[in-house]
Design a protein around this motif. Structure first.
Motif, mmCIF file in Angstrom:
data_model
loop_
_atom_site.group_PDB
_atom_site.id
_atom_site.type_symbol
_atom_site.label_atom_id
_atom_site.label_comp_id
_atom_site.label_asym_id
_atom_site.label_seq_id
_atom_site.Cartn_x
_atom_site.Cartn_y
_atom_site.Cartn_z
ATOM 1 N N UNK A 106 -20.043 -0.569 41.290
ATOM 2 C CA UNK A 106 -19.461 0.316 40.282
ATOM 3 C C UNK A 106 -19.230 -0.435 38.969
ATOM 4 N N UNK A 107 -18.746 -1.679 39.076
ATOM 5 C CA UNK A 107 -18.539 -2.473 37.872
ATOM 6 C C UNK A 107 -19.855 -2.707 37.143
ATOM 7 N N UNK A 108 -20.897 -3.086 37.892
ATOM 8 C CA UNK A 108 -22.219 -3.315 37.280
ATOM 9 C C UNK A 108 -22.744 -2.058 36.598
ATOM 10 N N UNK A 109 -22.435 -0.907 37.156
ATOM 11 C CA UNK A 109 -22.902 0.354 36.589
ATOM 12 C C UNK A 109 -22.050 0.830 35.411
ATOM 13 N N UNK A 110 -20.990 0.071 35.092
ATOM 14 C CA UNK A 110 -20.142 0.439 33.964
ATOM 15 C C UNK A 110 -19.086 1.467 34.296
ATOM 16 N N UNK A 111 -18.746 1.598 35.592
ATOM 17 C CA UNK A 111 -17.813 2.635 36.021
ATOM 18 C C UNK A 111 -16.380 2.139 36.131
ATOM 19 N N UNK A 112 -16.123 0.872 35.771
ATOM 20 C CA UNK A 112 -14.772 0.331 35.902
ATOM 21 C C UNK A 112 -13.973 0.396 34.613
ATOM 22 N N UNK A 113 -14.579 0.884 33.547
ATOM 23 C CA UNK A 113 -13.862 1.127 32.304
ATOM 24 C C UNK A 113 -13.254 -0.117 31.694
ATOM 25 N N UNK A 114 -12.062 0.053 31.140
ATOM 26 C CA UNK A 114 -11.386 -1.035 30.429
ATOM 27 C C UNK A 114 -10.818 -2.093 31.370
ATOM 28 N N UNK A 115 -10.901 -1.848 32.675
ATOM 29 C CA UNK A 115 -10.380 -2.825 33.628
ATOM 30 C C UNK A 115 -11.212 -4.096 33.658
ATOM 31 N N UNK A 116 -12.425 -4.049 33.108
ATOM 32 C CA UNK A 116 -13.331 -5.203 33.130
ATOM 33 C C UNK A 116 -13.695 -5.594 31.714
ATOM 34 N N UNK A 117 -13.540 -6.878 31.396
ATOM 35 C CA UNK A 117 -13.977 -7.388 30.103
ATOM 36 C C UNK A 117 -15.274 -8.167 30.293
ATOM 37 N N UNK A 118 -16.154 -8.088 29.323
ATOM 38 C CA UNK A 118 -17.483 -8.702 29.406
ATOM 39 C C UNK A 118 -17.651 -9.786 28.352
ATOM 40 N N UNK A 119 -18.519 -10.794 28.605
ATOM 41 C CA UNK A 119 -19.291 -10.992 29.832
ATOM 42 C C UNK A 119 -18.392 -11.412 30.998
ATOM 43 N N UNK A 120 -18.886 -11.171 32.209
ATOM 44 C CA UNK A 120 -18.071 -11.437 33.383
ATOM 45 C C UNK A 120 -18.941 -11.865 34.560
ATOM 46 N N UNK B 25 -7.865 -9.507 40.730
ATOM 47 C CA UNK B 25 -8.528 -9.494 39.425
ATOM 48 C C UNK B 25 -9.849 -10.218 39.398
ATOM 49 N N UNK B 26 -10.255 -10.799 40.525
ATOM 50 C CA UNK B 26 -11.546 -11.502 40.582
ATOM 51 C C UNK B 26 -12.688 -10.572 40.172
ATOM 52 N N UNK B 27 -13.567 -11.092 39.335
ATOM 53 C CA UNK B 27 -14.737 -10.339 38.928
ATOM 54 C C UNK B 27 -14.447 -9.182 38.004
ATOM 55 N N UNK B 28 -13.201 -9.082 37.572
ATOM 56 C CA UNK B 28 -12.813 -7.977 36.701
ATOM 57 C C UNK B 28 -12.051 -8.502 35.483
ATOM 58 N N UNK B 29 -10.850 -9.040 35.719
ATOM 59 C CA UNK B 29 -10.080 -9.607 34.607
ATOM 60 C C UNK B 29 -10.325 -11.102 34.450
ATOM 61 N N UNK B 30 -10.859 -11.747 35.497
ATOM 62 C CA UNK B 30 -11.315 -13.135 35.363
ATOM 63 C C UNK B 30 -12.548 -13.320 36.239
ATOM 64 N N UNK B 31 -13.293 -14.401 35.984
ATOM 65 C CA UNK B 31 -14.576 -14.599 36.653
ATOM 66 C C UNK B 31 -14.406 -14.721 38.163
ATOM 67 N N UNK B 32 -15.357 -14.103 38.885
ATOM 68 C CA UNK B 32 -15.230 -13.990 40.322
ATOM 69 C C UNK B 32 -16.152 -14.889 41.115
ATOM 70 N N UNK B 33 -16.552 -14.407 42.286
ATOM 71 C CA UNK B 33 -17.185 -15.236 43.292
ATOM 72 C C UNK B 33 -18.689 -15.339 43.252
ATOM 73 N N UNK B 34 -19.379 -14.635 42.348
ATOM 74 C CA UNK B 34 -20.839 -14.712 42.274
ATOM 75 C C UNK B 34 -21.252 -16.004 41.564
ATOM 76 N N UNK B 35 -20.866 -17.122 42.116
ATOM 77 C CA UNK B 35 -21.094 -18.399 41.451
ATOM 78 C C UNK B 35 -20.966 -19.532 42.460
#
Length: 324
Positions: free
Chosen positions: A51-65, A95-105
């Motif tokens: 959903x985040x990748x598709x842009x469905x998370x709105x303002x909850x996610x800041x980019x790039x992420x 907040x992983x992967x949304x408000x701060x960088x997450x686990x795809x790393x």
């Protein structure tokens, strides 16, 4: 670790297709105060990341992420001294992967309060399937539905990774489990993990299933009205997932929607909802062959687009895991 060292990460710059999700080299992060750095050995793929990748998370996610709401690995650096270098840990949510960088790393930094330690000789591709799947399933059963031994549990969306984990846990807790699938060919998958009854789901199962004590709704708003009609008076339905991508019930009128005496709850929890002893016990049981781990495919991080495409297709039949 040397300063300015680079790592591989799947970075989202804008809403995109699975194939457009890019892997590139970025700086290894430094933990801020109260945080620790984890060397990621594996991470699971979750629908919320789709959903985040598709842009469905709105303002909850800041980019790039860097996406990813969970990770499994070992402590690389913990300035707080809470965990030892090399200690096996999982982390999720917060907040992983949304408000701060997450686990795809290959490395991720998270608050120490959302790190759960464990010990296991299981391979990383199996361990990586566990954290978010187990946390959501366990929290839905306990915090959300409040299950008790001897009760009947309906898992609506039974072949999802959370649905299968919930069934496995529920059987260990002494419940009778009824799980749904839209595909009759998946009946054997559910029976293999111990489900007592499989119901082929055409969207309307209340005419075939009644008197249920507890239910976990993973399909979403499209089936919730039918699910509550499967319940006995005093039964509890926990809304925990949205596999249908339908989040909202239009014109929700509770007195008309809910049968008399049926209770509707929800669960969207954090790492604190998964006790370390529950995680350890589950992993021990998997290692001993006493519990089934509903895992699907394993990919490398350079195949992240393929992993997302498989999740989006709905053909995974279990948890998708990526090795960085």
């Amino acid at each position: 670790m040397a300063e300015n060292q680079l790592m591989k990460a799947a970075v989202m710059d804008r809403p995109c297709t699975a194939q457009e999700l890019s892997v590139r080299r970025v700086a290894v992060p430094e933990p801020q105060e109260g945080w620790a750095r984890i060397h990621v050995k594996a991470f699971g793929i979750n629908r919320s990341e789709l959903y985040t990748r598709q842009g469905m998370s709105g303002d909850a996610v800041t980019l790039p992420r860097i996406l990813g709401i969970e990770a499994t690995g070992v402590i690389d650096l913990d300035p707080t001294g809470t965990f030892a270098p090399g200690q096996q840990v999982v982390t999720m949510m917060g907040g992983m992967g949304r408000t701060f960088d997450g686990g795809y790393a290959q490395y991720t930094c998270v608050p120490v309060g959302q790190i759960i330690p464990f010990r296991s000789d299981l391979p990383w591709e199996r361990l990586g399937a566990v954290p978010e799947m187990l946390q959501t399933a366990y929290g839905s059963l306990t915090v959300g539905a409040g299950v008790q031994p001897g009760e009947t549990l309906l898992v609506r969306g039974g072949t999802s990774s959370v649905g299968m984990a919930a069934a496995v846990l529920a059987k260990r807790m002494g419940l009778t489990v009824v799980s749904t699938t839209r595909n009759p060919a998946k009946r054997e998958i559910l029976e293999r993990i111990g489900v007592d009854r499989v119901v082929v789901d055409d969207g309307h199962i209340a005419d075939r299933l009644t008197g249920v004590d507890r239910a976990i709704e993973l399909v979403g708003a499209t089936t919730l009205r039918d699910t509550v009609r499967c319940m006995r008076r005093g039964g509890v339905v926990c809304f925990s997932g949205m596999l249908s991508n339908e989040w909202v019930i239009p014109d929700f009128y509770p007195i008309d929607f809910l049968p008399t005496g049926v209770r509707l709850t929800a669960y969207s929890g954090e790492a604190s909802d998964l006790p370390a002893d529950v995680l350890q016990s589950f992993l021990d049981d998997v290692a001993a062959g006493d519990a089934v781990l509903p895992a699907s495919r394993v990919f490398g991080i350079d195949e992240i687009g393929q992993a997302h495409a498989l999740m989006e297709s709905g053909h995974a039949n279990g948890k998708i895991v990526v090795l960085p």
